[in-house]
Design an enzyme around this catalytic site. Structure first.
Site, PDB file in Angstrom:
ATOM      1  N   ASP A 258       0.831  -1.206   0.000  1.00 32.92           N
ATOM      2  CA  ASP A 258       0.000   0.000   0.000  1.00 32.92           C
ATOM      3  C   ASP A 258       0.870   1.263   0.000  1.00 32.92           C
ATOM      4  O   ASP A 258       0.677   2.165   0.828  1.00 32.92           O
ATOM      5  CB  ASP A 258      -0.966  -0.015   1.196  1.00 32.92           C
ATOM      6  CG  ASP A 258      -2.015   1.101   1.091  1.00 32.92           C
ATOM      7  OD1 ASP A 258      -2.244   1.608  -0.024  1.00 32.92           O
ATOM      8  OD2 ASP A 258      -2.572   1.478   2.143  1.00 32.92           O
TER       9      ASP A 258
ATOM     10  N   HIS B 261      -2.927   0.370  11.886  1.00 35.83           N
ATOM     11  CA  HIS B 261      -2.593  -0.991  11.452  1.00 35.83           C
ATOM     12  C   HIS B 261      -1.091  -1.192  11.308  1.00 35.83           C
ATOM     13  O   HIS B 261      -0.333  -0.221  11.193  1.00 35.83           O
ATOM     14  CB  HIS B 261      -3.272  -1.309  10.118  1.00 35.83           C
ATOM     15  CG  HIS B 261      -3.149  -0.200   9.105  1.00 35.83           C
ATOM     16  ND1 HIS B 261      -4.188   0.645   8.801  1.00 35.83           N
ATOM     17  CD2 HIS B 261      -2.114   0.227   8.351  1.00 35.83           C
ATOM     18  CE1 HIS B 261      -3.807   1.529   7.899  1.00 35.83           C
ATOM     19  NE2 HIS B 261      -2.534   1.305   7.605  1.00 35.83           N
TER      20      HIS B 261
ATOM     21  N   GLN C 157      -2.653  -5.271   5.792  1.00 40.73           N
ATOM     22  CA  GLN C 157      -2.622  -4.277   6.877  1.00 40.73           C
ATOM     23  C   GLN C 157      -3.595  -4.703   7.972  1.00 40.73           C
ATOM     24  O   GLN C 157      -4.806  -4.551   7.819  1.00 40.73           O
ATOM     25  CB  GLN C 157      -2.989  -2.884   6.318  1.00 40.73           C
ATOM     26  CG  GLN C 157      -1.932  -2.327   5.383  1.00 40.73           C
ATOM     27  CD  GLN C 157      -2.465  -1.206   4.482  1.00 40.73           C
ATOM     28  OE1 GLN C 157      -3.399  -1.425   3.717  1.00 40.73           O
ATOM     29  NE2 GLN C 157      -1.886  -0.028   4.567  1.00 40.73           N
TER      30      GLN C 157
ATOM     31  N   ARG D 175       3.013  11.842  11.518  1.00 41.81           N
ATOM     32  CA  ARG D 175       1.760  11.869  10.746  1.00 41.81           C
ATOM     33  C   ARG D 175       0.956  10.631  11.137  1.00 41.81           C
ATOM     34  O   ARG D 175       1.321   9.506  10.816  1.00 41.81           O
ATOM     35  CB  ARG D 175       2.062  11.853   9.249  1.00 41.81           C
ATOM     36  CG  ARG D 175       0.834  11.758   8.348  1.00 41.81           C
ATOM     37  CD  ARG D 175       1.281  11.525   6.924  1.00 41.81           C
ATOM     38  NE  ARG D 175       0.212  11.407   5.957  1.00 41.81           N
ATOM     39  CZ  ARG D 175      -0.480  10.292   5.716  1.00 41.81           C
ATOM     40  NH1 ARG D 175      -0.273   9.193   6.415  1.00 41.81           N
ATOM     41  NH2 ARG D 175      -1.395  10.274   4.765  1.00 41.81           N
TER      42      ARG D 175
ATOM     43  N   ASP E 279      -1.607   8.233  10.724  1.00 44.27           N
ATOM     44  CA  ASP E 279      -2.327   7.806   9.525  1.00 44.27           C
ATOM     45  C   ASP E 279      -3.701   7.213   9.863  1.00 44.27           C
ATOM     46  O   ASP E 279      -3.834   6.461  10.832  1.00 44.27           O
ATOM     47  CB  ASP E 279      -1.455   6.743   8.841  1.00 44.27           C
ATOM     48  CG  ASP E 279      -2.044   6.203   7.571  1.00 44.27           C
ATOM     49  OD1 ASP E 279      -2.082   6.948   6.587  1.00 44.27           O
ATOM     50  OD2 ASP E 279      -2.468   5.025   7.562  1.00 44.27           O
TER      51      ASP E 279
ATOM     52  N   GLU F 254      -4.060  12.528  10.086  1.00 46.19           N
ATOM     53  CA  GLU F 254      -4.403  12.354   8.669  1.00 46.19           C
ATOM     54  C   GLU F 254      -5.789  11.733   8.559  1.00 46.19           C
ATOM     55  O   GLU F 254      -6.071  10.686   9.147  1.00 46.19           O
ATOM     56  CB  GLU F 254      -3.391  11.448   7.967  1.00 46.19           C
ATOM     57  CG  GLU F 254      -3.614  11.348   6.465  1.00 46.19           C
ATOM     58  CD  GLU F 254      -4.546  10.236   5.997  1.00 46.19           C
ATOM     59  OE1 GLU F 254      -5.068  10.334   4.881  1.00 46.19           O
ATOM     60  OE2 GLU F 254      -4.772   9.271   6.758  1.00 46.19           O
TER      61      GLU F 254
ATOM     62  N   HIS G  27      -0.792  12.189  -2.139  1.00 42.32           N
ATOM     63  CA  HIS G  27      -0.422  11.002  -2.929  1.00 42.32           C
ATOM     64  C   HIS G  27      -1.631  10.102  -3.152  1.00 42.32           C
ATOM     65  O   HIS G  27      -1.525   9.091  -3.818  1.00 42.32           O
ATOM     66  CB  HIS G  27       0.668  10.229  -2.185  1.00 42.32           C
ATOM     67  CG  HIS G  27       0.147   9.660  -0.893  1.00 42.32           C
ATOM     68  ND1 HIS G  27      -0.210  10.463   0.165  1.00 42.32           N
ATOM     69  CD2 HIS G  27      -0.124   8.398  -0.516  1.00 42.32           C
ATOM     70  CE1 HIS G  27      -0.675   9.716   1.146  1.00 42.32           C
ATOM     71  NE2 HIS G  27      -0.634   8.452   0.764  1.00 42.32           N
ATOM     72  N   ASP G  28      -2.768  10.454  -2.548  1.00 46.97           N
ATOM     73  CA  ASP G  28      -3.966   9.618  -2.656  1.00 46.97           C
ATOM     74  C   ASP G  28      -4.908  10.168  -3.730  1.00 46.97           C
ATOM     75  O   ASP G  28      -4.559  11.068  -4.480  1.00 46.97           O
ATOM     76  CB  ASP G  28      -4.687   9.568  -1.307  1.00 46.97           C
ATOM     77  CG  ASP G  28      -3.946   8.682  -0.300  1.00 46.97           C
ATOM     78  OD1 ASP G  28      -3.311   7.698  -0.728  1.00 46.97           O
ATOM     79  OD2 ASP G  28      -4.001   8.987   0.903  1.00 46.97           O
TER      80      ASP G  28
ATOM     81  N   ARG H  78      -3.930   5.315  -7.786  1.00 44.23           N
ATOM     82  CA  ARG H  78      -3.272   6.403  -7.041  1.00 44.23           C
ATOM     83  C   ARG H  78      -1.806   6.543  -7.459  1.00 44.23           C
ATOM     84  O   ARG H  78      -1.209   7.597  -7.291  1.00 44.23           O
ATOM     85  CB  ARG H  78      -3.359   6.147  -5.537  1.00 44.23           C
ATOM     86  CG  ARG H  78      -4.773   6.253  -4.990  1.00 44.23           C
ATOM     87  CD  ARG H  78      -4.828   5.941  -3.519  1.00 44.23           C
ATOM     88  NE  ARG H  78      -4.410   4.579  -3.229  1.00 44.23           N
ATOM     89  CZ  ARG H  78      -4.197   4.105  -2.001  1.00 44.23           C
ATOM     90  NH1 ARG H  78      -4.384   4.878  -0.966  1.00 44.23           N
ATOM     91  NH2 ARG H  78      -3.825   2.856  -1.812  1.00 44.23           N
TER      92      ARG H  78
HETATM   93  C1  GLC Z   1      -3.957   6.920   4.430  1.00 46.48           C
HETATM   94  C2  GLC Z   1      -2.871   6.999   3.386  1.00 46.48           C
HETATM   95  C3  GLC Z   1      -3.198   6.049   2.273  1.00 46.48           C
HETATM   96  C4  GLC Z   1      -3.284   4.646   2.818  1.00 46.48           C
HETATM   97  C5  GLC Z   1      -4.217   4.566   4.021  1.00 46.48           C
HETATM   98  C6  GLC Z   1      -4.001   3.301   4.798  1.00 46.48           C
HETATM   99  O1  GLC Z   1      -5.178   7.306   3.941  1.00 46.48           O
HETATM  100  O2  GLC Z   1      -2.746   8.318   2.928  1.00 46.48           O
HETATM  101  O3  GLC Z   1      -2.257   6.118   1.237  1.00 46.48           O
HETATM  102  O4  GLC Z   1      -3.744   3.775   1.824  1.00 46.48           O
HETATM  103  O5  GLC Z   1      -4.027   5.623   4.937  1.00 46.48           O
HETATM  104  O6  GLC Z   1      -2.784   3.328   5.492  1.00 46.48           O
END
Ligand code: GLC
Length: 661
Positions: free
Chosen positions: A145, A188, A255, A285, A287, A329, A393-394, A518
C-alpha cells in the site's frame, strides 16, 4: 501514582552511571516530573474514557507514565534542547516561515545518502518541514500500500539506507532548519510486523493486539462497515491460516488493524512513536485516525474514543518530547477532520478544504462555495494548525461541508458528478484517472497530479503554448491561495508539484500496482529533460520558478501568514476568493481570481482592511511596485494578489532594515 513512578526512577538513577551523568539525568527527571504532572489529569481522563470500569486502570496509567519517563530519559541532549526552546514557542510549527514538502525517498532520489545532497534544493524551495513517505520503513516487498503497510517502525527499508543513516540525516536536517515528518500507521501494521508474526506463531498476548474473529464475529461487524477500497477489497476482513481467524483489515489485506480496546496495544504503539521521536522525527503523521476504535453496530469510524486515543499519544509526547507535534491524517468533511484537531489531541491536521475546494472553484470558475466553507471552517483554534495541500499522494477527496452546501442550495451528489465529468470525463483542460471506478459510493474518486489536473498534460500533448500558459497560471493561483490560508502549506514533491510534472502511467505495467490508480500521481522524479519538448521544459521551468518565488516571499516577508485567523471578504464577485490575514506587524488581503476572464474588485471591499489608497502586491510581476487601489483592483485571468497597504509596508521594511535585531 506519579510520585511513586518518579521515586522508582530516582532510586535507579542514584544507583547507576557516573556522577556527572547522574546529575544530568536527575535534573532531567525533575523536568519530566513537572511535565508529567501537567499532563496527568488529561491522561487519566483519556484512559477513563477508553477503559473506565477496568480494575487495572491505575496499573495502565503507571505503565504509560513509565514509558514516557523512560523515553524522556533516553532522549538525546540535542533533542532535549530543541524541546526546551519549543516549550517557550508553542507555535514553532505554524509560523509563516514554515513550509512543508513530502516525497518518497526511493522515487525522488533513491537513498538517504542522496537525499542529504538534496538539502540545498530543499532550501532553495524554502522547505522547513519534510515528510518522508513510509516507503522509508521496512515493508513487505509487494502489496505494501505504497509503504502504508509497515513491517517495522524501527527499521529502514534496506534498499534506501539504515536507521543510523536516518538518525544522522535528521541531525543534518535539524542543523538546516528542516523538521522531519514520519508516518505512524496507528490503525494498522503489516502482517509481517513482529507483532503480527508472533500472533501467527500462536502468541496469545500479541494476538490480543489485533482483531482475530471467527465467521460469526466477522458477520456481526461487517454489515455496518463501509469499504475503503471497494473495487479491490470485498470485505473488511482477511482469512489467515496461521491464526485460524478472520483478521480485521480495513485497508489492504496485508494491513492488520490494531485493537485499542486492549490497553497493551495502546502502550506498544506509544512506544513506537516515542522511539521515532528520539531518532529525531519532529512531526508524526498519524495515519488513518478515524478507524482507531471499533464498536459493534456502528460503522467503526470517528468513535468518540478516537479522541481519547489521540489524546493519550499527545500527552505522552508532551511529557517525553514536547518539541514535537502530532499531525492527524484523514480526508473527510471539515467538520469531521476537526474532531481530530486540538492541543489535547493532534495539534495539526490535514485540511480537506484546500484539497477539495481549490479544484471545485477552478472547475466552476466560482469560489463562492469555497468562501462559504472557509467562513465556517477555515480557522482553527489557537495552538492548532491545518496542513494545507493542493494534492496528496492519494485520490482527490471531494468531501464537502454539508451545511455550507445547504446554505448555498448546492446539491452535493450533482456537484460531485459534475467534478467527476470535468476532471475525468474529457472535454476540458484536465486529465484525471478514475480511482475505484465501480465503487457505488456517492463520492466521485479521481487521481492525477496537479500538473495534469490543471491542464499541463493536455497542453503539452497538443503542443499549444496558450493552453500551457493557462495551465501554469492555474498552478500558480492554486499555490498562491494555499500559501496564504491559515496553516502550514505542504508542497507535494511526490507528485512533482515543484515542476508541474504530469501523470505517470508506468504503474500500469506493474502487476502489483495496476489496480491502484493512485500511483498515477506518485511520479518518478523527473530530472531527465532530454526527452522533453521545448514547451514542456518551458512549463516546468515556469512552475519551478513560480514555486521558488512564492515560497520565498511567504517565508521571508509575510508575517501576516503566521498562525492566526483569516476573515473571508465578500466581494460580490463569485469567481474571486478574497480574505484578509493580519498579525501585529502586517495586514494582507489575498485576492484570487478562479476564472479565465479578468475580474474587478470594487474599492469598498478593500477599505476595511487598510487598503484605501496605495497597495503593494507582494507576488506581483514587479515586486514592491506601488499601485493605486482607489478605483478598485483589476485581476487578470487566474491571477492571485497578496495586497498590503503600501505606506505601512514601506515603513515596515524600513524598520526591518534599520533594526539590527
Ligand atoms: C492513508 C494513506 C493512504 C493509505 C491509508 C491506509 O489514507 O494516505 O495512502 O492507503 O491511509 O494506510
Amino acid at each position: 501514582m506519579l510520585s511513586h513512578v518518579i521515586g522508582r526512577f530516582r532510586r535507579e538513577l542514584h544507583a547507576a552511571g557516573d556522577a556527572e551523568d547522574r546529575s544530568r539525568q536527575v535534573r532531567h527527571l525533575q523536568a519530566l516530573e513537572l511535565r508529567a504532572h501537567a499532563q496527568l489529569p488529561k491522561l487519566s481522563a483519556h484512559l477513563e474514557a477508553l477503559y473506565g470500569g477496568r480494575r487495572d486502570l491505575p496499573a495502565q496509567l503507571g505503565t504509560l507514565l513509565e514509558l514516557a519517563i523512560t523515553k524522556g530519559l533516553e532522549r538525546p541532549d540535542e533533542l532535549r534542547q530543541l524541546d526546551a526552546a519549543r516549550e517557550h514557542d508553542p507555535s514553532w510549527f505554524s509560523s509563516h516561515k514554515r513550509i512543508g514538502a513530502a516525497l518518497y525517498v526511493d522515487r525522488h532520489c533513491g537513498t538517504l545518502g542522496k537525499l542529504e545532497q538534496e538539502i540545498s534544493y530543499l532550501k532553495l524551495l524554502n522547505v522547513s518541514m519534510l515528510h518522508l513517505m513510509p516507503t522509508v520503513y521496512k515493508t513487505p516487498e509487494k502489496n505494501n500500500d505504497g509503504g502504508y503497510a509497515i513491517s517495522d517502525f524501527r527499521s529502514v527499508n534496506p534498499a534506501i539506507g539504515t536507521m543510523e543513516e536516518l538518525r544522522d540525516l535528521f541531525a543534518t536536517f535539524r542543523k538546516n532548519g528542516i523538521s522531519p515528518v514520519m508516518d505512524v500507521t496507528v490503525n494498522h501494521v503489516a502482517d509481517e510486523h513482529a507483532w503480527a508474526r508472533a500472533a501467527q506463531a500462536g502468541d496469545t498476548e500479541k494476538r490480543g493486539y489485533f482483531f482475530a474473529l471467527d465467521a460469526a464475529g466477522r458477520d456481526a461487524y461487517e454489515p455496518h462497515l463501509g469499504r475503503v477500497f471497494p473495487d479491490i477489497r470485498r470485505s473488511n476482513f482477511t482469512w489467515n491460516d496461521d491464526t485460524g481467524r478472520y483478521m480485521w483489515t480495513s485497508f489492504m489485506s496485508s494491513q492488520w488493524d490494531l485493537n485499542y480496546a486492549n490497553p497493551a496495544t495502546l502502550a506498544a504503539m506509544a512506544g513506537e512513536q516515542l522511539f521515532l521521536l528520539n531518532q529525531g522525527a519532529e512531526v508524526l503523521r498519524m495515519d488513518a485516525v478515524p478507524w482507531l476504535w471499533k464498536e459493534l453496530g456502528t460503522d467503526c469510524k470517528y468513535r468518540p474514543q478516537v479522541q481519547a486515543i489521540l489524546g493519550t499519544f499527545n500527552a505522552l509526547c508532551r511529557i517525553a518530547a514536547p518539541g514535537t507535534v502530532l499531525l492527524a491524517e484523514a480526508i473527510h468533511e471539515p467538520e469531521r477532520i476537526k474532531r481530530n484537531l486540538g492541543t489535547d489531541r493532534c495539534p495539526m491536521a490535514y485540511n480537506t478544504i484546500t484539497l477539495a475546494h481549490l479544484w471545485d472553484a477552478l472547475a466552476h470558475a466560482d469560489a463562492s462555495f469555497m468562501a462559504e466553507v472557509l467562513k465556517r471552517h477555515g480557522n482553527t483554534a489557537p495552538g492548532t494548525s491545518f496542513l494545507n495541500m493542493v494534492r496528496t499522494h492519494d485520490e482527490m477527496g471531494f468531501y464537502f461541508d454539508k451545511e455550507s452546501a445547504a446554505a448555498l442550495g448546492i446539491d452535493l451528489d450533482t456537484r460531485r458528478r459534475g467534478l467527476g465529468e470535468f476532471y475525468g470525463g474529457g472535454g476540458t483542460h484536465a486529465k484525471a484517472q478514475a480511482f475505484l471506478a465501480n465503487n457505488n459510493s456517492t463520492h466521485m474518486l479521481l487521481t492525477g497530479t496537479t500538473g495534469s489536473l490543471a491542464g499541463l498534460e493536455k497542453a503539452i500533448e497538443a503542443g499549444d503554448p496558450q493552453q500551457m500558459d493557462a495551465a501554469v497560471r492555474r498552478i500558480r493561483l492554486l499555490n498562491s491561495v494555499l500559501l496564504g490560508l491559515p496553516g502550514v502549506p505542504m508542497l507535494n514533491l511526490m507528485g512533482g508539484d515543484d515542476r508541474g510534472q504530469v501523470n505517470d502511467y508506468s504503474y500500469q505495467a506493474d502487476e502489483t500496482l495496476r489496480t491502484d490508480s493512485r500511483w498515477v500521481n506518485r511520479v518518478q522524479r523527473d530530472v531527465d529533460f532530454k526527452a522533453k519538448s521545448p514547451l514542456e521544459i518551458e512549463a516546468m521551468d515556469r512552475v519551478f520558478s513560480d514555486t521558488v518565488d512564492l515560497n520565498r516571499v511567504r517565508a521571508r516577508d509575510m508575517p501576516a501568514f503566521d498562525a492566526g485567523p483569516m476573515q473571508v471578504i465578500d466581494t460580490g464577485k463569485a469567481p474571486v476568493l478574497a480574505f484578509a490575514r493580519q498579525n501585529g506587524q502586517q495586514e494582507v488581503v489575498v485576492l484570487a481570481n478562479f476564472s479565465p476572464s479578468p475580474q474587478k474588485v470594487d474599492p469598498q471591499h478593500l477599505r476595511a482592511h487598510g487598503l484605501t489608497e496605495a497597495a503593494i502586491d507582494k507576488i506581483g510581476a514587479n515586486e514592491g511596485q506601488v499601485q493605486s487601489v482607489v478605483a478598485g483592483v483589476e485581476l487578470a485571468p487566474y491571477q492571485c494578489m497578496w495586497l498590503v497597504p503600501a505606506d505601512r509596508e514601506l515603513d515596515r521594511s524600513r524598520i526591518l532594515q534599520t533594526d539590527p535585531a
